[in-house]
Design an enzyme around this catalytic site. Structure first.
Site, PDB file in Angstrom:
ATOM      1  N   TYR A 132      29.804 -19.372  23.336  1.00 25.58           N
ATOM      2  CA  TYR A 132      28.882 -20.511  23.299  1.00 25.58           C
ATOM      3  C   TYR A 132      28.555 -20.882  21.859  1.00 25.58           C
ATOM      4  O   TYR A 132      28.670 -22.038  21.452  1.00 25.58           O
ATOM      5  CB  TYR A 132      27.594 -20.178  24.060  1.00 25.58           C
ATOM      6  CG  TYR A 132      26.414 -20.994  23.600  1.00 25.58           C
ATOM      7  CD1 TYR A 132      26.322 -22.348  23.897  1.00 25.58           C
ATOM      8  CD2 TYR A 132      25.402 -20.425  22.825  1.00 25.58           C
ATOM      9  CE1 TYR A 132      25.249 -23.114  23.443  1.00 25.58           C
ATOM     10  CE2 TYR A 132      24.336 -21.169  22.381  1.00 25.58           C
ATOM     11  CZ  TYR A 132      24.262 -22.510  22.683  1.00 25.58           C
ATOM     12  OH  TYR A 132      23.212 -23.263  22.221  1.00 25.58           O
ATOM     13  N   HIS A 133      28.107 -19.900  21.058  1.00 21.88           N
ATOM     14  CA  HIS A 133      27.748 -20.193  19.680  1.00 21.88           C
ATOM     15  C   HIS A 133      28.949 -20.723  18.889  1.00 21.88           C
ATOM     16  O   HIS A 133      28.809 -21.610  18.052  1.00 21.88           O
ATOM     17  CB  HIS A 133      27.182 -18.942  19.011  1.00 21.88           C
ATOM     18  CG  HIS A 133      25.845 -18.519  19.547  1.00 21.88           C
ATOM     19  ND1 HIS A 133      25.703 -17.420  20.367  1.00 21.88           N
ATOM     20  CD2 HIS A 133      24.611 -19.043  19.397  1.00 21.88           C
ATOM     21  CE1 HIS A 133      24.432 -17.284  20.687  1.00 21.88           C
ATOM     22  NE2 HIS A 133      23.745 -18.255  20.135  1.00 21.88           N
ATOM     23  N   SER A 148      28.950 -15.594  20.075  1.00 22.55           N
ATOM     24  CA  SER A 148      29.447 -15.670  21.451  1.00 22.55           C
ATOM     25  C   SER A 148      30.349 -16.891  21.537  1.00 22.55           C
ATOM     26  O   SER A 148      30.393 -17.718  20.609  1.00 22.55           O
ATOM     27  CB  SER A 148      28.287 -15.818  22.444  1.00 22.55           C
ATOM     28  OG  SER A 148      27.688 -17.107  22.323  1.00 22.55           O
ATOM     29  N   ALA A 176      14.429 -15.245  25.678  1.00 19.79           N
ATOM     30  CA  ALA A 176      13.660 -14.005  25.588  1.00 19.79           C
ATOM     31  C   ALA A 176      12.180 -14.219  25.864  1.00 19.79           C
ATOM     32  O   ALA A 176      11.577 -13.498  26.670  1.00 19.79           O
ATOM     33  CB  ALA A 176      13.864 -13.368  24.213  1.00 19.79           C
ATOM     34  N   LEU A 177      11.564 -15.213  25.212  1.00 15.59           N
ATOM     35  CA  LEU A 177      10.113 -15.349  25.352  1.00 15.59           C
ATOM     36  C   LEU A 177       9.739 -15.787  26.762  1.00 15.59           C
ATOM     37  O   LEU A 177       8.831 -15.213  27.376  1.00 15.59           O
ATOM     38  CB  LEU A 177       9.559 -16.338  24.325  1.00 15.59           C
ATOM     39  CG  LEU A 177       8.033 -16.380  24.308  1.00 15.59           C
ATOM     40  CD1 LEU A 177       7.500 -16.429  22.893  1.00 15.59           C
ATOM     41  CD2 LEU A 177       7.506 -17.568  25.101  1.00 15.59           C
ATOM     42  N   THR A 235      22.636 -25.089  17.215  1.00 19.08           N
ATOM     43  CA  THR A 235      21.848 -23.884  17.432  1.00 19.08           C
ATOM     44  C   THR A 235      21.755 -23.095  16.138  1.00 19.08           C
ATOM     45  O   THR A 235      22.704 -23.051  15.350  1.00 19.08           O
ATOM     46  CB  THR A 235      22.461 -22.998  18.527  1.00 19.08           C
ATOM     47  OG1 THR A 235      21.795 -21.723  18.536  1.00 19.08           O
ATOM     48  CG2 THR A 235      23.942 -22.757  18.306  1.00 19.08           C
ATOM     49  N   LYS A 255      29.496 -24.378  19.336  1.00 25.20           N
ATOM     50  CA  LYS A 255      28.600 -25.172  18.505  1.00 25.20           C
ATOM     51  C   LYS A 255      29.110 -25.254  17.067  1.00 25.20           C
ATOM     52  O   LYS A 255      28.952 -26.291  16.398  1.00 25.20           O
ATOM     53  CB  LYS A 255      27.198 -24.569  18.526  1.00 25.20           C
ATOM     54  CG  LYS A 255      26.517 -24.584  19.886  1.00 25.20           C
ATOM     55  CD  LYS A 255      26.061 -25.985  20.260  1.00 25.20           C
ATOM     56  CE  LYS A 255      25.080 -25.950  21.420  1.00 25.20           C
ATOM     57  NZ  LYS A 255      24.516 -27.261  21.733  1.00 25.20           N
ATOM     58  N   VAL A 281      13.318  -5.120  26.423  1.00 25.71           N
ATOM     59  CA  VAL A 281      13.755  -5.279  25.035  1.00 25.71           C
ATOM     60  C   VAL A 281      15.163  -4.717  24.890  1.00 25.71           C
ATOM     61  O   VAL A 281      15.419  -3.569  25.268  1.00 25.71           O
ATOM     62  CB  VAL A 281      12.787  -4.558  24.077  1.00 25.71           C
ATOM     63  CG1 VAL A 281      13.355  -4.513  22.662  1.00 25.71           C
ATOM     64  CG2 VAL A 281      11.430  -5.250  24.090  1.00 25.71           C
ATOM     65  N   TYR A 282      16.068  -5.531  24.358  1.00 30.52           N
ATOM     66  CA  TYR A 282      17.455  -5.096  24.190  1.00 30.52           C
ATOM     67  C   TYR A 282      17.577  -4.246  22.917  1.00 30.52           C
ATOM     68  O   TYR A 282      17.288  -4.708  21.813  1.00 30.52           O
ATOM     69  CB  TYR A 282      18.386  -6.290  24.065  1.00 30.52           C
ATOM     70  CG  TYR A 282      18.540  -7.132  25.324  1.00 30.52           C
ATOM     71  CD1 TYR A 282      17.965  -6.756  26.532  1.00 30.52           C
ATOM     72  CD2 TYR A 282      19.279  -8.312  25.295  1.00 30.52           C
ATOM     73  CE1 TYR A 282      18.111  -7.526  27.664  1.00 30.52           C
ATOM     74  CE2 TYR A 282      19.438  -9.104  26.429  1.00 30.52           C
ATOM     75  CZ  TYR A 282      18.845  -8.698  27.612  1.00 30.52           C
ATOM     76  OH  TYR A 282      18.993  -9.476  28.740  1.00 30.52           O
ATOM     77  N   ASP A 323      30.614 -37.075  34.005  1.00 30.03           N
ATOM     78  CA  ASP A 323      30.993 -36.008  33.076  1.00 30.03           C
ATOM     79  C   ASP A 323      31.433 -36.611  31.747  1.00 30.03           C
ATOM     80  O   ASP A 323      32.306 -37.485  31.712  1.00 30.03           O
ATOM     81  CB  ASP A 323      32.144 -35.205  33.703  1.00 30.03           C
ATOM     82  CG  ASP A 323      32.412 -33.898  32.990  1.00 30.03           C
ATOM     83  OD1 ASP A 323      32.070 -33.774  31.800  1.00 30.03           O
ATOM     84  OD2 ASP A 323      32.983 -32.996  33.629  1.00 30.03           O
ATOM     85  N   VAL A 325      13.791 -22.216  22.354  1.00 21.80           N
ATOM     86  CA  VAL A 325      12.711 -23.073  22.847  1.00 21.80           C
ATOM     87  C   VAL A 325      11.937 -22.329  23.947  1.00 21.80           C
ATOM     88  O   VAL A 325      12.519 -21.665  24.790  1.00 21.80           O
ATOM     89  CB  VAL A 325      13.270 -24.395  23.401  1.00 21.80           C
ATOM     90  CG1 VAL A 325      12.133 -25.327  23.823  1.00 21.80           C
ATOM     91  CG2 VAL A 325      14.148 -25.084  22.350  1.00 21.80           C
TER      92      VAL A 325
END
Length: 390
Positions: free
Chosen positions: A178-179, A176, A235-236, A141, A182, A251-252, A71, A208
């Protein structure tokens, strides 16, 4: 040194750089696999364990990859790995990378911020203490920028205010926990770069997509992971899997959310370019690492067209948006720096999507459709999460 080298982008990058001639090591605590076990998820493609992966790579390529299982938040472990391997470049993928996961509950929000922010600080200290010439390449990101109503520059913006002009880091608006982790990483990296004179590159990566690279295609045991669930599936990739199994693409909201995208093959080339063009001491380069921009509705339309050409009949449904975000907005991000250094982008053409759909169809029996619909709501994030897999 590829930190997080067992993950989706990290594994493909480790093999690409190894084949190119770099001596490569992987540092990973394998927590991404344990998250699947905790939540009842699985990769669409059946992936081998990391030790078996590394052995198979040696067998098919003749090249060794050193493996350090531990870790990055454990500084004693990380320091020992740095001293043993002595990296000239450190590619840092070793972070919890899902916005929905970070919004599930307080525990996972805290884990995301602790793992990501403190792990990165440990990496920066390890470079300072054990490998001061090492180039730190950190995966950020595009989500750090949010969706401002002005063009998004590559990392920095020149502003004139009250008659004075300065070049400053572009404003950050993470959507979020998470973001936001970053965003904190980027600020900490810039500070350490200036304070200690180290070399850093911040890669603000788009979404990606794709499964294969030249290296992962060399043997079935080297196959990369592909996530399709509503927590880790982008999404993709998720839309392609939904189309392949006959589930409507979800789709959101209004579907006008626009983001930058790049092929996994371009991801590994971008990392290679960053390794081959290190930042000077005391400078943090920032690249926007994506090749094309699409809205969610545009993605669904492209996959619908490609799906029909391979015998599918994709459908699209609108579901309530579980995220707190603008569903229609201006979005124009700059992305010229990596192309100026030699990146030749792969376009998301119909032929590529048709090939990806065919690959996914071969694994469609592994899809658990209970995992496809949204399971994490930003506004309902609580101190304890509900079970995602019903």
């Amino acid at each position: 040194m590829i930190i997080g080298g067992d993950g989706y982008c990290g594994w493909a990058t480790a093999l690409h750089l190894s084949k190119r001639g770099y001596a490569v090591s992987i540092v990973d605590n394998l927590c991404r696999r344990s998250m699947d076990d905790q939540l009842g998820f699985n990769s669409l493609s059946p992936i081998k364990g990391i030790h078996e992966r590394v052995r198979k790579w040696k067998e098919v390529s003749g090249r060794d990859i050193d493996l350090f299982v531990g870790d990055v938040c454990d500084y004693e472990f990380l320091g020992a790995a740095f001293k043993k391997f002595a990296p000239t470049a450190c590619v840092h993928f070793g972070e919890q990378r899902s916005a929905p996961y970070s919004m599930m509950d307080r525990t996972r929000a805290v884990f995301t911020q602790t793992n990501n922010v403190m792990g990165t600080i440990n990496v920066l200290y390890a470079i300072k203490e054990f490998a001061p010439e090492c180039h730190c390449i950190k995966l950020g990101t595009m989500g750090e920028y949010g969706t401002p109503n002005i063009d998004i520059e590559e990392g920095y913006i020149t502003i004139t205010h009250n008659g004075r002009t300065d070049t400053l880091p572009y404003p950050k608006q993470g959507g979020s926990f998470y973001h936001l982790s970053k965003c904190h990483d980027s600020a900490n990296m810039l500070f350490c770069t200036k304070a200690w004179g180290i070399r850093t590159t911040d890669l603000n990566q788009g979404v990606v997509y794709g499964l294969s690279t030249d290296e992962t295609d060399m043997h079935p045991d080297l196959v990369n992971r592909l996530d399709y669930d509503a927590v880790f599936g982008t999404a993709l990739n998720r839309f392609c899997i939904q189309a392949a199994v006959g589930h409507p693409m979800t789709v959101y909201g209004k579907g006008g959310q626009t983001r930058g995208f790049l092929n996994i093959r371009d991801t590994v080339r971008c990392i290679q370019i960053a390794c081959d063009n290190p930042a000077p001491p005391g400078e943090m380069k920032i690249y926007n690492q994506f090749t094309e921009q699409f809205s969610v509705n545009e993605l669904a339309a492209m996959i619908t067209e490609a799906g029909k050409k391979v015998g599918l009949n994709p459908e699209v449904i609108t579901v309530p948006n579980p995220r707190t975000e603008m569903e229609e907005h201006y979005y124009n991000a700059k992305n010229s720096k990596l192309q100026d250094l030699g990146l030749e982008p792969i376009a998301m053409r119909g032929e590529f999507l048709e090939g990806l759909l065919k690959q996914i169809i071969t694994y469609k029996d592994r899809v658990d459709q209970r995992l496809i619909l949204p399971g994490v709501n930003w506004k309902e994030s609580a101190s304890v999460a509900e079970v995602i897999a019903k």
